[in-house]
Each structure stands twice: as C-alpha cells, then as structure tokens.
Design a protein around this motif. Structure first.
Motif, PDB file in Angstrom:
ATOM      1  N   GLY A  34      35.332  54.709  24.966  1.00  0.00           N
ATOM      2  CA  GLY A  34      35.073  53.269  24.949  1.00  0.00           C
ATOM      3  C   GLY A  34      36.278  52.461  24.532  1.00  0.00           C
ATOM      4  O   GLY A  34      36.571  51.402  25.111  1.00  0.00           O
ATOM      5  N   PHE A  35      37.013  52.965  23.549  1.00  0.00           N
ATOM      6  CA  PHE A  35      38.193  52.253  23.071  1.00  0.00           C
ATOM      7  C   PHE A  35      39.326  52.268  24.104  1.00  0.00           C
ATOM      8  O   PHE A  35      40.161  51.369  24.118  1.00  0.00           O
ATOM      9  N   LEU A  36      39.342  53.280  24.960  1.00  0.00           N
ATOM     10  CA  LEU A  36      40.339  53.314  26.030  1.00  0.00           C
ATOM     11  C   LEU A  36      39.928  52.429  27.210  1.00  0.00           C
ATOM     12  O   LEU A  36      40.765  51.759  27.809  1.00  0.00           O
ATOM     13  N   LEU A  37      38.646  52.444  27.546  1.00  0.00           N
ATOM     14  CA  LEU A  37      38.178  51.729  28.727  1.00  0.00           C
ATOM     15  C   LEU A  37      38.009  50.230  28.509  1.00  0.00           C
ATOM     16  O   LEU A  37      38.286  49.437  29.412  1.00  0.00           O
ATOM     17  N   PHE A  38      37.522  49.825  27.340  1.00  0.00           N
ATOM     18  CA  PHE A  38      37.191  48.411  27.114  1.00  0.00           C
ATOM     19  C   PHE A  38      38.362  47.467  27.382  1.00  0.00           C
ATOM     20  O   PHE A  38      38.199  46.497  28.119  1.00  0.00           O
ATOM     21  N   PRO A  39      39.539  47.712  26.837  1.00  0.00           N
ATOM     22  CA  PRO A  39      40.627  46.758  27.116  1.00  0.00           C
ATOM     23  C   PRO A  39      41.234  46.908  28.516  1.00  0.00           C
ATOM     24  O   PRO A  39      41.962  46.032  28.964  1.00  0.00           O
ATOM     25  N   ALA A  40      40.918  48.002  29.215  1.00  0.00           N
ATOM     26  CA  ALA A  40      41.561  48.273  30.500  1.00  0.00           C
ATOM     27  C   ALA A  40      40.734  47.840  31.706  1.00  0.00           C
ATOM     28  O   ALA A  40      41.251  47.848  32.823  1.00  0.00           O
ATOM     29  N   LEU A  41      39.465  47.481  31.502  1.00  0.00           N
ATOM     30  CA  LEU A  41      38.586  47.154  32.625  1.00  0.00           C
ATOM     31  C   LEU A  41      38.019  45.744  32.484  1.00  0.00           C
ATOM     32  O   LEU A  41      37.786  45.277  31.362  1.00  0.00           O
ATOM     33  N   GLY A 125      30.125  32.517  36.972  1.00  0.00           N
ATOM     34  CA  GLY A 125      31.463  32.948  37.374  1.00  0.00           C
ATOM     35  C   GLY A 125      32.167  33.795  36.334  1.00  0.00           C
ATOM     36  O   GLY A 125      33.390  33.937  36.370  1.00  0.00           O
ATOM     37  N   LEU A 126      31.405  34.371  35.415  1.00  0.00           N
ATOM     38  CA  LEU A 126      31.988  35.188  34.348  1.00  0.00           C
ATOM     39  C   LEU A 126      31.812  36.674  34.655  1.00  0.00           C
ATOM     40  O   LEU A 126      30.960  37.057  35.443  1.00  0.00           O
ATOM     41  N   GLY A 127      32.589  37.489  33.983  1.00  0.00           N
ATOM     42  CA  GLY A 127      32.427  38.933  34.044  1.00  0.00           C
ATOM     43  C   GLY A 127      33.570  39.675  34.698  1.00  0.00           C
ATOM     44  O   GLY A 127      33.726  40.863  34.498  1.00  0.00           O
ATOM     45  N   GLY A 128      34.370  38.992  35.498  1.00  0.00           N
ATOM     46  CA  GLY A 128      35.473  39.651  36.170  1.00  0.00           C
ATOM     47  C   GLY A 128      36.761  39.648  35.378  1.00  0.00           C
ATOM     48  O   GLY A 128      37.725  40.313  35.733  1.00  0.00           O
ATOM     49  N   GLU A 129      36.772  38.906  34.273  1.00  0.00           N
ATOM     50  CA  GLU A 129      37.999  38.802  33.471  1.00  0.00           C
ATOM     51  C   GLU A 129      38.147  40.014  32.560  1.00  0.00           C
ATOM     52  O   GLU A 129      37.197  40.720  32.272  1.00  0.00           O
ATOM     53  N   MET A 130      39.365  40.212  32.152  1.00  0.00           N
ATOM     54  CA  MET A 130      39.667  41.286  31.199  1.00  0.00           C
ATOM     55  C   MET A 130      39.245  40.803  29.810  1.00  0.00           C
ATOM     56  O   MET A 130      39.374  39.616  29.504  1.00  0.00           O
TER      57      MET A 130
END
Length: 189
Positions: A34-41, A125-130
């Motif tokens: 989770g800590f690897l994926l959260f900031p990367a997706l 329009g939310l959800g696609g941002e990092m």
C-alpha cells in the motif's frame, strides 16, 4: 508437543510453511504494498487495485488460519495442555475469527462504500489525480462539506476500513506470536 503425540515431519512442515507464508504475506500487504502503490497511482486506480487485491488476500489469510488451526487442534491432548499449547490455540483461534470477519463481512462493505464514494467523485471530475497533487483548496474537502451523502459514505468507508485494519493487525500479531513461540521452542538450529 511431546514425543507421544508427534504429528510427523510432513504435518510440521505444512504447519510451518503455512504459518510463515501467511505471516510474510501479511507483512508485505500491510507494510509495503500500500505504501508503494498509494503515491504512485491515481486515487481511483489505487482503489481498483485494492478492491481486487484485498478479497483475495483476506480469503488466503482465512484459509491459512483454518489450516493451521485444524492442524493444531488435531494434535492437541486436551487433558494436558501446556501454557504454550493453550496460547497457540487461542492465538490461532483469534486469527481465524478475525480473518473470517475481515474476508466475509468487513471487506465487502468497505469496497461497496468505496465504489459509492468513487461514483460521487467521478460526477465531480475527481479521482484521476495523483494523491500528492494538491493545488488550491482540496476538492475532496469541498465535496465532503457540500454533499451530505458523500460525507456519510466517507464515514462508513473509514469505519469499516479501520475495523478491517484492526482485524488484519490482529491476524498479523497472532501469527507473529505463534512464530516467536515456535522459534523459542527450537532446541537447536
């Protein structure tokens, strides 16, 4: 376990492999993935990955807990339980109960709340941002303040998510203590 009720080499190997495999998987999912994926997706992509990963993960935890509990119960002499056997029985029973609660009750509710939240976010329009991209007022705070339904779903999501995290941590600690007990009971390496 004493010599009179020695379960045999294959049973011991299965028990140790399932217990250590479950603990290793729990460590990876809890403290690394989770800590690897959260900031990367992007936010919704992260939610999609978690919605696919967690049901599988929680059911594997449940099966591993069931196998280890079954092996232990079949090997115990109930009239002469030692402190370690009683502790191991309680820890594995706790792990099994928490894994079942997580797999069969908490995870489906957490995911359903997440999907409902994401539907409302997509409408805005939310959800696609990092997750790390924040410019100006935080749009999720604004959505929460403007939409009581979203605010309610968010509370439900975080309630179930929090309980799920506690159950997962309980399983991880139970299996960890069982591994510590096994390591301490080794006569030689």
């Amino acid at each position: 376990m004493d010599e009179a009720r020695d379960p045999g080499g294959l049973t011991k190997v299965i028990y140790l492999l399932v217990l250590s495999g479950a603990w290793g998987m729990q460590m990876w999912i809890t403290f690394v993935s989770g800590f690897l994926l959260f900031p990367a997706l992007p936010r919704h992509t992260f939610g999609l990955v978690q919605s696919k990963l967690f049901p599988f993960y929680f059911h594997i935890c449940m099966v591993c807990a069931f196998v280890n509990f079954g092996i232990l119960v079949s090997q115990l002499t109930w009239a002469q339980l030692t402190f370690w056997e009683t502790s191991q029985f309680c820890l594995l029973l706790l792990c099994l109960l928490l894994a079942v609660i997580n797999a069969r009750w908490l995870e489906p509710r957490t995911t359903a709340a997440m999907w409902a939240m994401q539907a409302l976010e997509k409408d805005r329009g939310l959800g696609g941002e990092m997750p790390s991209s924040r410019e100006g007022p935080h749009p999720y705070h604004q959505l929460r303040e403007q939409d009581p339904k979203y605010s309610s779903l968010r509370r439900i999501f975080f309630r179930y998510h929090g309980f799920s995290n506690l159950c997962n941590l309980g399983c991880l600690l139970s299996n960890g203590f069982c591994l510590v007990g096994l390591a301490l009971s080794l006569n030689h390496l």
